[in-house]
Design an enzyme around this catalytic site. Structure first.
Site, PDB file in Angstrom:
ATOM      1  N   ASP A   1       0.836  -1.337  -0.057  1.00  0.00           N
ATOM      2  CA  ASP A   1       0.235  -0.014  -0.076  1.00  0.00           C
ATOM      3  C   ASP A   1       0.816   1.324  -0.119  1.00  0.00           C
ATOM      4  O   ASP A   1       0.586   2.046  -0.846  1.00  0.00           O
ATOM      5  CB  ASP A   1      -0.841   0.014   1.225  1.00  0.00           C
ATOM      6  CG  ASP A   1      -1.707  -1.074   1.170  1.00  0.00           C
ATOM      7  OD1 ASP A   1      -1.573  -2.196   0.382  1.00  0.00           O
ATOM      8  OD2 ASP A   1      -2.686  -1.201   2.039  1.00  0.00           O
TER       9      ASP A   1
ATOM     10  N   GLU B   1       1.123  -9.269  11.557  1.00  0.00           N
ATOM     11  CA  GLU B   1       1.054  -8.654  10.131  1.00  0.00           C
ATOM     12  C   GLU B   1       2.134  -8.589   9.588  1.00  0.00           C
ATOM     13  O   GLU B   1       2.503  -9.108   8.327  1.00  0.00           O
ATOM     14  CB  GLU B   1      -0.068  -7.420  10.505  1.00  0.00           C
ATOM     15  CG  GLU B   1      -0.366  -7.091   8.866  1.00  0.00           C
ATOM     16  CD  GLU B   1      -1.119  -5.819   8.577  1.00  0.00           C
ATOM     17  OE1 GLU B   1      -1.293  -5.182   9.732  1.00  0.00           O
ATOM     18  OE2 GLU B   1      -1.529  -5.257   7.502  1.00  0.00           O
TER      19      GLU B   1
HETATM   20  C1  GLC Z   1      -3.067  -4.139   3.435  1.00  0.00           C
HETATM   21  C2  GLC Z   1      -1.864  -4.807   2.734  1.00  0.00           C
HETATM   22  C3  GLC Z   1      -2.118  -5.858   1.633  1.00  0.00           C
HETATM   23  C4  GLC Z   1      -3.431  -6.710   2.425  1.00  0.00           C
HETATM   24  C5  GLC Z   1      -4.493  -6.226   3.059  1.00  0.00           C
HETATM   25  C6  GLC Z   1      -5.124  -7.346   3.918  1.00  0.00           C
HETATM   26  O1  GLC Z   1      -3.839  -3.510   2.655  1.00  0.00           O
HETATM   27  O2  GLC Z   1      -1.071  -3.973   2.258  1.00  0.00           O
HETATM   28  O3  GLC Z   1      -1.418  -6.369   1.024  1.00  0.00           O
HETATM   29  O4  GLC Z   1      -3.787  -7.742   1.185  1.00  0.00           O
HETATM   30  O5  GLC Z   1      -4.049  -5.287   4.098  1.00  0.00           O
HETATM   31  O6  GLC Z   1      -4.571  -8.061   4.651  1.00  0.00           O
END
Ligand code: GLC
Length: 420
Positions: free
Chosen positions: A157, A381
């Site tokens: 992101d 995460e």
């Molecule tokens: C964030 C991450 C993405 C992922 C999402 C859900 O947006 O950057 O890669 O898929 O979270 O975990």
């Protein structure tokens, strides 16, 4: 509870009936590539549930072939932006963009693991995967490389890769909004408001043209060719081709895609930094960034060992590889999401490629570092490359899944690494 049992419990707790959420609260919906990793984790102990995860994901496929990055099966106010902000136009309320197309690769892995029912499941998914990959080829190809119209599409992101294209955007006409992510995670580990304003502006542009790709291609200021998408799709096409052959399906169309993406991968090579990089097609400029996605070239089967020296250099800078941004860069922020932290599932993809290319020592080192981070700090995460400390959300589906299928000492651990 031992770590394997903890990981299985995380998958069970994040299961919402046919699909898993990445983690409760912070991400309460079905995310595309998270679900594929979840399926890989489930496959270790419950292969029917693994197939179901993927089948639920493809229920959200749009008529044009696109498979959305989020499916909003049940509205949950703990996440923003929700279905009304996106205005997706598919069969299930959804976002309007996609995510790294790793599914075909993992369908093949599941197929090989499921002698009994794998054929039936994979054959049913095969035409859907074809439609999705065709969508990328038709709408998201620039000189063979795959472009994104939103950073969220790459799954990385707030990477510094987007700083250049974002500096050229002035977000206009976005309503006041209340971020929910920072209610769950401290600000320092999340994107800044500057980035969020631009994320929402790009969503608005897409929604206003009803996610018409032809229109969007004309109007969007953000059209960036990206290694995550290019490398994962190239790899996925190679796996799709193997399945096509096994199913007696023609391979010519897939061959065209593979040839285009091999050439496209080459356009992402930035000779100035000696690395695969993002390329801003609007400005005609490279980002100048070495990210963890730069190291997916082996996974895609391209580039020989031209990334090896950077991988080894970075390993000297931090005890835990592979940071999402080069620690030698002034933009490196070791706790802020995709601007530095280590992501376990990215490590697995990198290591699959390394192992297949014969770099077993590197693949084993990175796997062992990942296993150590998780064993010491839990199923976070992402992790701080300086000490492996946990960051972002906790009880995270993909970290649990890659533990089960790859990092745990008790499992398919040695599939892509030396035995230990
Ligand atoms: C964030 C991450 C993405 C992922 C999402 C859900 O947006 O950057 O890669 O898929 O979270 O975990």
């Amino acid at each position: 509870m031992d770590l394997d049992a903890q990981a299985r419990a995380i998958l069970a707790n994040n299961d919402r009936g046919g699909y898993t959420v990445p983690t409760g609260g912070l991400y309460p919906y079905q995310w595309n590539w998270d679900s594929v990793f979840a399926a890989f984790g489930f496959a270790e102990h419950d292969i029917p549930r693994a197939w179901q995860e993927l089948e639920t994901l493809f229920k959200g496929q749009w008529p044009n072939g696109m498979v959305p990055h989020i499916l909003f099966h049940k509205v949950d106010p703990s996440y923003f932006p929700g279905p009304d902000v996106w205005g997706g136009v598919g069969p299930v309320p959804s976002s309007g963009i996609s995510q790294p197309p790793i599914a075909a690769t993992f369908v093949r892995i599941l197929l090989e693991a499921d002698q009994k029912n794998g054929q039936a499941h994979a054959r049913a998914l095969f035409p859907k995967l074809m439609d999705w990959h065709r969508w990328f080829y038709n709408w998201r190809t620039e000189n063979g490389a795959i472009v994104v119209t939103h950073p969220w599409e790459t799954g990385r992101d707030n990477s510094p890769d987007w700083d250049g294209p974002f500096a050229a955007i002035t977000p206009q006409g976005i309503d006041e909004y209340d971020r929910r992510d920072t209610h769950h995670v401290v600000d320092e580990e999340r994107p800044r408001k500057y980035d969020y304003d631009r994320y929402l502006y790009l969503v608005k542009l897409g929604r206003e043209c009803h996610w018409d790709e032809a229109k969007l291609r004309e109007i969007t200021p953000f059209r960036v060719a990206d290694p995550t998408m290019t490398f994962t799709l190239l790899r996925a096409n190679r796996d799709l081709r193997v399945m096509a052959q096994a199913f007696g399906e023609p391979t010519d169309e897939i061959d065209t895609w593979i040839a285009a993406q091999e050439a496209g991968a080459e356009t992402l090579w930035n000779p100035e930094i000696g690395s695969y990089d993002c390329y801003d097609t609007r400005a005609g400029k490279f980002a100048g960034c070495i990210s963890n996605a730069s190291f997916l070239n082996w996974y895609a089967g391209v580039g020989g060992d031209r990334m090896l020296a950077h991988l080894q250099r970075i390993a000297q800078l931090v005890p835990y590889s592979v940071p999402s941004h080069d620690p030698a860069s002034p933009n490196y922020e070791p706790k802020r999401y995709w601007r530095g932290p280590v992501w376990a599932m990215m490590n697995m993809l990198i290591c699959i490629g390394l192992y297949e290319a014969g770099h077993v020592t590197e693949a084993t080192r990175i796997r062992d570092e990942t296993a150590q981070m998780i064993a010491e700090n839990g199923f976070a995460e992402y992790f701080d490359p300086r000490d492996g400390s946990p960051a972002g959300g906790r009880s995270f589906t993909w970290t649990a899944a890659v533990w089960l299928g790859w990092a745990s000492p008790n499992t398919g651990r040695n599939r892509w690494a030396a035995s230990s």
